[in-house]
Structure formats: structure tokens, C-alpha cells
Design a protein around this motif. Structure first.
Motif, PDB file in Angstrom:
ATOM      1  N   MET A 135       0.989  -1.115   0.239  1.00 44.47           N
ATOM      2  CA  MET A 135       0.003  -0.103   0.178  1.00 44.47           C
ATOM      3  C   MET A 135       1.150   1.422   0.010  1.00 44.47           C
ATOM      4  N   LYS A 136       0.723   1.962  -1.043  1.00 48.70           N
ATOM      5  CA  LYS A 136       1.288   3.140  -1.150  1.00 48.70           C
ATOM      6  C   LYS A 136       0.423   5.035  -0.375  1.00 48.70           C
ATOM      7  N   ARG A 137      -0.700   4.467   0.385  1.00 45.49           N
ATOM      8  CA  ARG A 137      -1.227   6.071   0.262  1.00 45.49           C
ATOM      9  C   ARG A 137      -1.765   5.602   1.906  1.00 45.49           C
ATOM     10  N   LEU A 138      -1.857   6.086   3.007  1.00 42.80           N
ATOM     11  CA  LEU A 138      -2.711   5.938   3.840  1.00 42.80           C
ATOM     12  C   LEU A 138      -3.012   7.595   4.285  1.00 42.80           C
ATOM     13  N   GLN A 139      -4.804   7.092   4.175  1.00 44.27           N
ATOM     14  CA  GLN A 139      -5.883   8.559   5.275  1.00 44.27           C
ATOM     15  C   GLN A 139      -5.994   8.082   6.359  1.00 44.27           C
ATOM     16  N   LEU A 140      -6.114   9.038   7.154  1.00 45.38           N
ATOM     17  CA  LEU A 140      -6.118   8.833   8.525  1.00 45.38           C
ATOM     18  C   LEU A 140      -7.539   9.820   8.654  1.00 45.38           C
ATOM     19  N   SER A 141      -9.265  10.248   9.456  1.00 46.54           N
ATOM     20  CA  SER A 141     -10.116  10.879   8.489  1.00 46.54           C
ATOM     21  C   SER A 141     -11.303  10.285   9.919  1.00 46.54           C
ATOM     22  N   VAL A 142     -11.784  11.035  10.260  1.00 48.85           N
ATOM     23  CA  VAL A 142     -13.256  10.963  11.297  1.00 48.85           C
ATOM     24  C   VAL A 142     -14.323  11.391   9.982  1.00 48.85           C
ATOM     25  N   GLY A 143     -15.235   9.902   9.979  1.00 46.39           N
ATOM     26  CA  GLY A 143     -16.117  10.478   9.281  1.00 46.39           C
ATOM     27  C   GLY A 143     -17.659  10.355  10.086  1.00 46.39           C
ATOM     28  N   PRO A 144     -18.538  10.496  10.098  1.00 44.70           N
ATOM     29  CA  PRO A 144     -20.301  10.920  10.823  1.00 44.70           C
ATOM     30  C   PRO A 144     -19.996  10.010  11.866  1.00 44.70           C
ATOM     31  N   GLY A 145     -20.418  10.913  12.809  1.00 41.89           N
ATOM     32  CA  GLY A 145     -20.316   9.632  14.353  1.00 41.89           C
ATOM     33  C   GLY A 145     -19.278   9.303  14.519  1.00 41.89           C
ATOM     34  N   ARG A 146     -18.676  10.403  14.414  1.00 40.40           N
ATOM     35  CA  ARG A 146     -17.161  10.140  15.440  1.00 40.40           C
ATOM     36  C   ARG A 146     -16.580   8.768  15.141  1.00 40.40           C
ATOM     37  N   SER A 147     -16.393   8.196  13.538  1.00 37.81           N
ATOM     38  CA  SER A 147     -16.001   6.997  13.327  1.00 37.81           C
ATOM     39  C   SER A 147     -14.591   7.418  12.809  1.00 37.81           C
ATOM     40  N   PHE A 148     -13.993   6.224  13.409  1.00 37.71           N
ATOM     41  CA  PHE A 148     -12.618   6.736  12.934  1.00 37.71           C
ATOM     42  C   PHE A 148     -11.859   6.098  11.982  1.00 37.71           C
ATOM     43  N   ILE A 149     -11.396   6.334  10.634  1.00 37.14           N
ATOM     44  CA  ILE A 149     -11.278   5.772   9.605  1.00 37.14           C
ATOM     45  C   ILE A 149      -9.291   5.656   8.563  1.00 37.14           C
ATOM     46  N   PHE A 150      -9.568   4.352   9.258  1.00 38.10           N
ATOM     47  CA  PHE A 150      -7.809   3.820   8.511  1.00 38.10           C
ATOM     48  C   PHE A 150      -8.103   3.274   6.841  1.00 38.10           C
ATOM     49  N   ALA A 151      -7.064   3.588   5.948  1.00 33.69           N
ATOM     50  CA  ALA A 151      -7.821   3.625   5.160  1.00 33.69           C
ATOM     51  C   ALA A 151      -6.086   3.578   3.735  1.00 33.69           C
ATOM     52  N   PRO A 152      -5.643   2.336   3.854  1.00 32.32           N
ATOM     53  CA  PRO A 152      -4.694   2.237   3.573  1.00 32.32           C
ATOM     54  C   PRO A 152      -5.135   2.274   1.614  1.00 32.32           C
ATOM     55  N   THR A 153      -4.323   2.506   0.711  1.00 31.35           N
ATOM     56  CA  THR A 153      -4.764   1.920  -0.867  1.00 31.35           C
ATOM     57  C   THR A 153      -3.468   1.822  -1.590  1.00 31.35           C
ATOM     58  N   THR A 154      -3.748   0.962  -3.236  1.00 31.61           N
ATOM     59  CA  THR A 154      -2.679   1.501  -4.395  1.00 31.61           C
ATOM     60  C   THR A 154      -4.010   1.640  -5.198  1.00 31.61           C
ATOM     61  N   SER A 155      -2.596   1.692  -6.170  1.00 30.44           N
ATOM     62  CA  SER A 155      -3.680   2.078  -7.339  1.00 30.44           C
ATOM     63  C   SER A 155      -4.412   1.125  -7.391  1.00 30.44           C
ATOM     64  N   SER A 156      -4.994   0.305  -7.774  1.00 31.92           N
ATOM     65  CA  SER A 156      -5.522  -1.235  -8.110  1.00 31.92           C
ATOM     66  C   SER A 156      -6.530  -1.022  -7.013  1.00 31.92           C
ATOM     67  N   ARG A 157      -6.372  -1.452  -5.209  1.00 34.99           N
ATOM     68  CA  ARG A 157      -6.627  -2.049  -4.487  1.00 34.99           C
ATOM     69  C   ARG A 157      -6.985  -1.243  -3.451  1.00 34.99           C
ATOM     70  N   GLY A 158      -7.364  -0.767  -2.027  1.00 33.03           N
ATOM     71  CA  GLY A 158      -7.935  -0.253  -1.173  1.00 33.03           C
ATOM     72  C   GLY A 158      -8.352  -1.073  -0.864  1.00 33.03           C
ATOM     73  N   ALA A 159      -8.134  -0.746   1.506  1.00 38.34           N
ATOM     74  CA  ALA A 159      -8.888  -1.134   2.085  1.00 38.34           C
ATOM     75  C   ALA A 159      -9.485   0.032   3.084  1.00 38.34           C
ATOM     76  N   ARG A 160     -10.717  -0.212   3.813  1.00 35.42           N
ATOM     77  CA  ARG A 160     -11.248   1.249   4.894  1.00 35.42           C
ATOM     78  C   ARG A 160     -11.713   0.825   5.941  1.00 35.42           C
ATOM     79  N   VAL A 161     -10.762   0.806   7.413  1.00 31.90           N
ATOM     80  CA  VAL A 161     -11.530  -0.256   8.312  1.00 31.90           C
ATOM     81  C   VAL A 161     -11.442   1.507   9.508  1.00 31.90           C
ATOM     82  N   GLU A 162     -13.216   0.668   9.933  1.00 31.89           N
ATOM     83  CA  GLU A 162     -13.761   1.991  10.235  1.00 31.89           C
ATOM     84  C   GLU A 162     -14.225   2.133  11.724  1.00 31.89           C
ATOM     85  N   PHE A 163     -13.945   2.384  12.745  1.00 32.60           N
ATOM     86  CA  PHE A 163     -14.776   2.295  13.706  1.00 32.60           C
ATOM     87  C   PHE A 163     -15.589   3.535  15.032  1.00 32.60           C
TER      88      PHE A 163
END
Length: 578
Positions: A364-392
Motif C-alpha cells: 500500500m502506497k497511501r494511508l488516509q486517516l480521517s474521522v467520518g460521521p458519528g465520530r468514526s475513525f477511518i483507517f484507509a490504506p490504498t494502492t492504485s488498484s486495491r484499497g482497504a477502509r476500516v472504521e470504528f
């Protein structure tokens, strides 16, 4: 007749002169005309007025458009309201697809041209909602065009007739509150016995009390060869059919505020569900939200893996962790998949090691850390063709378990390949003492992108304090043998975007100067503002002493990552844009 005795010069007059002459004679001499002549003139004038108005109307800019373009505009006239249930609007593919046909009637009353165009365009009149006014007239206007049909509860006699006589024309079918069909002793097979040769989109939903009917119905006589999307809401049964061309499947339960699994009645036997999935080999988009599987009699060892080689997106939300793991381990998919797991709590942290193994982020070349609706913590690593997004969902305040959850993300997923770190201002890692642990796992990052989105003054202050702590961490030399001399030693590009008041330029001057002094200078600094700002003007020359290139500019939108197509297209309620 006197009216036509206007001399020999008539043939040489143009239309305007002739009209003036006729008008003058009518005004001056009509009192001498006979009744018969007046009646003839009346018919001529009325017919002429109709012709004149039609010609004038035809010269209106909109009516000079090609008929195909005008018809396309007409398609946007009727509204497409979402179906409302007690827990919110119904989700379906395509979203809000059923238009209110009766709103098209006004088009037929504007002018003859619009009436002719709208009546000849059969595809305008294809939306049938059970209980609508004038259904026979609208269906007649639809001609042989494919139909979009929605039925809520028990179908009316007219709807039953429609399913029987025009079922082969139905392209989209929405059966809502279908449990009502069973409460009257009727089976859904009765209403889906037609030949569904043209059906592409099907939604089955209920808003009533959950009921187990212990059925496995065979709908559309076992065949719907063109079905591409299937949405199932709050039902405890699945069709027996095999949908070999199905590409989109969404199964969810909206009626509960959260995953209160202990009170769930039996939803699906896991073995039955896996068998159903095996009958949909061309799935590209699979969404499962707030559902539960009965695993009694279905051990993981007894389940065979299902190959879904076309799968591009997998979303699993508000499900108990063991069942998430079971699904991930038994659904074989292609390398170019994007996976979203959401709706977890800090109490689910113990299953992260297994989740990390089942959603690999190697390379994975990129990692995004953010907070979405409802205070959900978002951990999202991606490449140019594949991605994962884990939220709690974070707890209110500084919860120790939330801190353990977040720190486990850094320790369980290998992040050595990450080259870009993207963060929003809502990320406050210092609350969980997570900043150092994160930075330690990202030694190969070359670009840092931070966006400031908050307009609330207190939140902005929190972000500024967090940003200051990050700058200190990135400019502090470390002597501990286990650590690098400097966090992110290869950091070359820093990209900042501010929607409001930016950071103090002096902080960036200290940061760039310290990195340069430590032998790890910043090669490019990009500072963007949503609106023009002059606060950095005086600092430019000083910044350029320590940074290879400094760009200060205005951009109304924050920077965007280069993401896999599956992460950004076809956005819907359960798949937000990354």
C-alpha cells in the motif's frame, strides 16, 4: 366576394403588406359583409391564428432543439422521491429510480409541440406505481418500452394483471413490504410467476415486524437471466434462484439502531447464504449491513471457499467480528478489490490481528486517516488498484480501549510500504498517545498531506495544537537505538490545505529550518487556501531559504488522492467516496 376584390397588385405584395391590407378592409368594410361571409372569415382567421401561433412557438429556442434532446430534458421533469420507511429512506439500485409519472401530464398542456413529443416518447411513461391515477392511460402511452414497477404491500388487482400481462416488459421491479404478502396467506411466487426475461434491477424490502417464514422461494419461475442488481432489506429469506449475471448485491437491515445481535431472530443459515453467493459468480459489488448468520451446524471447516473473481467492492458493516472474519476467509476474490469494514466499536479490537491477515495491505502506497460521521475513525490504506477502509466508532472522551484500538492499527498492519500519509484536522492522535507509535511505523513516507476542514473555533484550536505537536515530533532528533534518528527521514513534500484561518507561518519556518539543519530538508511545501489569504506573503522569502520550492495558492477544494476506481465511482449510502 368583396373581400378578395383588392386589385391586381395583390400578387406582388409580400405577406406583411397583405396582412395589413386585409386588416384594413376588415376594420373599414366588415359591417357590409354578409353573415355567411363573416362565418367563412371567422374560420379562416381562427385557422390562421392557430397556424401563426404554431409557427411562433416553433421558433422558440427550446423548440428548435432536436426532438431527441427535448425528450431527454423531459425525462428530468418528474421527481423521483425516495421510498420512506420507519428507519429512513429505502436504499436500492438504481437509487431513486421510480419517477412520479403523473407529473408529466403538465408537459402535454404547454403546447401542441410538447404534447406531440411527450406522447410519442413511450419511455417517458414507463414508471408504474401501484395505486397511481390513470394507470391504463399511462401504460398505453408507454407503448412497448421497458417498465419500472413498484408495489407496496399486497398488489392491487390492476398490478396483478400488469405482472401477468406485461411481466416480460419489466426492467425494474420494487416489491416493498413484501411480508404483507405472506400475512394474507399469499406466496410471493404468485406475484413473481411471470417470465422475467428483461428484468435487470430487483428490490425486495419490508418495514414490518420481523417474521421467519422458513421459506426459500423460487421466483420468476427460477429464471431472471438479465438481473444485474438485487437489494434485500430486512427479510429473513433468500430466493432459491441462481443469478448468473448478477453484479450488485446488497442485503441489509435498517430497523435496528445498532447491532443488538442477542435479540436477533434467525436471519440466514450461513451455509444457505454461502450457497446463494455461489450462484452469483459474476458479483462485482457485495454489501452486507446489520445482518446476522445462524452458524449452528456450519463450522468454518465445513464451508467451501467461493470464488468471486469479478468482485471489485466488498462492504461489511455492523456485523459481529467472527462473522466478518468468516465471510472474508471464505470469499475468494481478485487482487483489485476494495474492502470496507465499518460499524465496529472499541470492544472489537481483539479481532484486528485476524482482520489484518484477511485484508492485506502489503504494498500500500497511501494511508488516509480521517474521522467520518458519528465520530468514526477511518483507517484507509490504498494502492492504485486495491484499497482497504476500516472504521470504528470512537467513544466520547479519551477512552483507553479506543486508544488500544487505534494503536493496534499501526502494530497489526505492515505500513513500511506507505509513501503518502493523508490526514484531516479531525484526527487528534495525542488523545490516545498514538502520534509517536504511528510515526515510528512510517519510516518511508515521502509526502505528508493535511487538510483543515473544521470551521468551529474550538475544533480549529484543537487542530492547531495537534499540528504543533506533529511538527515538534517531526523535527526532534532521537538517540534511542530502536528508533530512527528522525521520524519520516525521507519526507520531501508537505501539502497543507486550509478552509479557514491557517497555521502561523512562523511554525512552518521553524519546521523547515529544523529539517534542513538535521540534514533532511523539505523539497516542496504547498500551502493552499479555500479563499485568498495574505498571511504567508511576508514569510515566503524566509521559507524559500530552507525549502527547495514553495507554492502558495488558492484552491476551493482540498487535494484529492489518486485512488482505485472502485473506491470513488458508484458512491452510495454504504459506500461513501474515499
Amino acid at each position: 366576394m368583396e373581400i378578395v376584390s383588392v386589385g391586381t397588385a395583390v400578387s406582388s405584395m409580400n405577406a406583411h403588406q397583405l396582412a395589413l391590407l386585409l386588416s384594413d378592409k376588415l376594420f373599414k368594410e366588415s359591417h357590409m359583409f354578409s353573415k355567411g361571409l363573416l362565418e367563412v372569415l371567422e374560420r379562416i382567421v381562427i385557422g390562421s391564428l392557430s397556424t401563426i401561433r404554431r409557427r411562433m412557438n416553433g421558433r422558440q429556442p427550446i423548440n428548435r432543439l432536436p426532438l431527441e434532446i427535448l425528450g431527454l430534458i423531459f425525462r428530468y421533469v418528474p421527481s423521483c422521491p425516495a421510498f420512506q420507511f420507519s428507519k429512513g429512506a429505502l436504499f436500492m439500485w438504481p437509487e431513486n429510480a421510480i419517477a412520479v409519472t403523473s407529473e408529466l401530464v403538465e408537459l402535454t398542456r404547454v403546447c401542441r409541440h410538447w404534447r406531440d413529443v411527450s406522447l410519442e416518447l413511450g419511455s417517458l411513461w414507463t414508471n408504474y406505481q401501484d395505486g397511481m391515477h390513470y394507470p391504463d392511460q399511462f401504460l398505453k402511452r408507454s407503448g412497448a418500452a421497458l417498465l419500472k414497477v413498484s408495489i407496496r404491500g399486497l398488489p392491487s388487482p390492476r398490478a396483478v394483471d400488469l405482472l401477468g400481462s406485461d411481466g416480460s416488459r419489466i426492467q425494474e421491479l420494487y416489491l416493498l413490504d413484501v411480508n404483507d404478502m405472506f400475512s394474507k396467506g399469499e406466496g410471493i411466487q404468485k406475484y413473481t410467476a411471470f417470465t422475467a426475461t428483461r428484468l435487470e434491477h430487483l428490490t425486495l424490502a419490508t418495514d414490518g415486524d420481523r417474521k421467519d417464514y422458513n421459506i426459500n422461494p423460487d421466483i420468476f419461475a427460477g429464471a431472471a437471466p438479465r438481473l444485474r442488481s438485487l437489494t434485500i432489506q430486512s427479510l429473513t429469506w433468500l430466493p432459491r434462484n441462481q443469478f448468473f449475471n448478477l453484479t450488485q448485491l446488497c442485503i441489509y437491515d435498517r430497523r435496528r439502531g445498532g447491532p443488538n445481535y442477542e435479540s436477533f431472530r434467525t436471519a440466514y443459515q450461513l451455509s444457505d447464504f454461502m450457497k446463494f453467493l455461489a450462484g452469483c459468480p459474476k458479483l462485482e459489488d457485495l454489501t452486507l449491513v446489520d445482518i446476522w448468520f445462524d452458524t449452528r451446524g456450519s463450522s468454518d471447516g465445513g464451508l467451501s471457499a467461493i470464488s468471486l473473481n469479478s468482485l471489485r467492492r466488498l462492504a461489511l458493516g455492523k456485523m459481529i467480528p467472527p462473522q466478518v472474519l468468516t465471510l472474508l476467509s471464505h470469499v475468494a476474490n481478485s487482487a483489485g478489490i476494495a474492502t470496507r469494514v465499518f460499524g465496529m466499536s472499541c470492544g472489537d479490537r481483539d479481532f484486528l490481528p485476524q482482520l489484518a491477515n484477511l485484508i492485506p495491505v502489503h504494498g500500500m502506497k497511501r494511508l488516509q486517516l480521517s474521522v467520518g460521521p458519528g465520530r468514526s475513525f477511518i483507517f484507509a490504506p490504498t494502492t492504485s488498484s486495491r484499497g482497504a477502509r476500516v472504521e470504528f466508532n470512537q467513544c466520547t472522551g479519551a477512552c483507553a480501549h479506543c486508544g488500544e484500538w487505534i494503536n493496534a492499527l499501526w502494530s497489526k498492519w505492515p505500513l513500511l510500504s506507505v509513501r503518502e500519509l493523508w490526514m484531516t484536522d479531525r484526527i487528534i492522535l495525542s488523545r490516545y498517545n498514538s502520534s509517536d507509535r504511528l510515526l515510528r511505523t512510517l519510516p518511508n513516507v515521502t509526502a505528508l498531506v493535511i487538510t483543515q476542514l473544521e470551521t468551529d473555533e474550538q475544533r480549529r484550536k484543537n487542530f492547531m495544537a495537534e499540528f504543533d505537536r506533529l511538527i515538534v515530533a517531526l523535527t526532534t532528533s532521537r538517540n534511542a537505538p530502536a528508533d530512527s534518528v528522525l521520524y519520516m527521514p525521507h519526507l520531501a513534500v508537505v501539502h497543507l490545505w486550509f478552509c479557514g484561518q491557517p497555521v502561523d507561518p512562523s511554525l512552518l519556518i521553524k519546521f523547515s529550518a529544523a529539517r534542513a539543519q538535521l540534514g533532511h530538508p523539505i523539497r516542496q511545501l504547498i500551502v493552499e487556501f479555500a479563499s485568498p489569504h495574505s498571511s504567508f506573503d511576508s514569510a515566503l522569502s524566509v521559507l524559500r531559504n530552507h525549502v527547495g520550492r514553495v507554492d502558495i495558492r488558492v484552491s476551493k477544494k482540498p487535494p484529492s488522492r489518486d485512488l482505485p476506481v472502485a473506491c470513488t465511482t458508484g458512491v452510495h449510502e454504504f459506500w461513501p467516496s474515499w
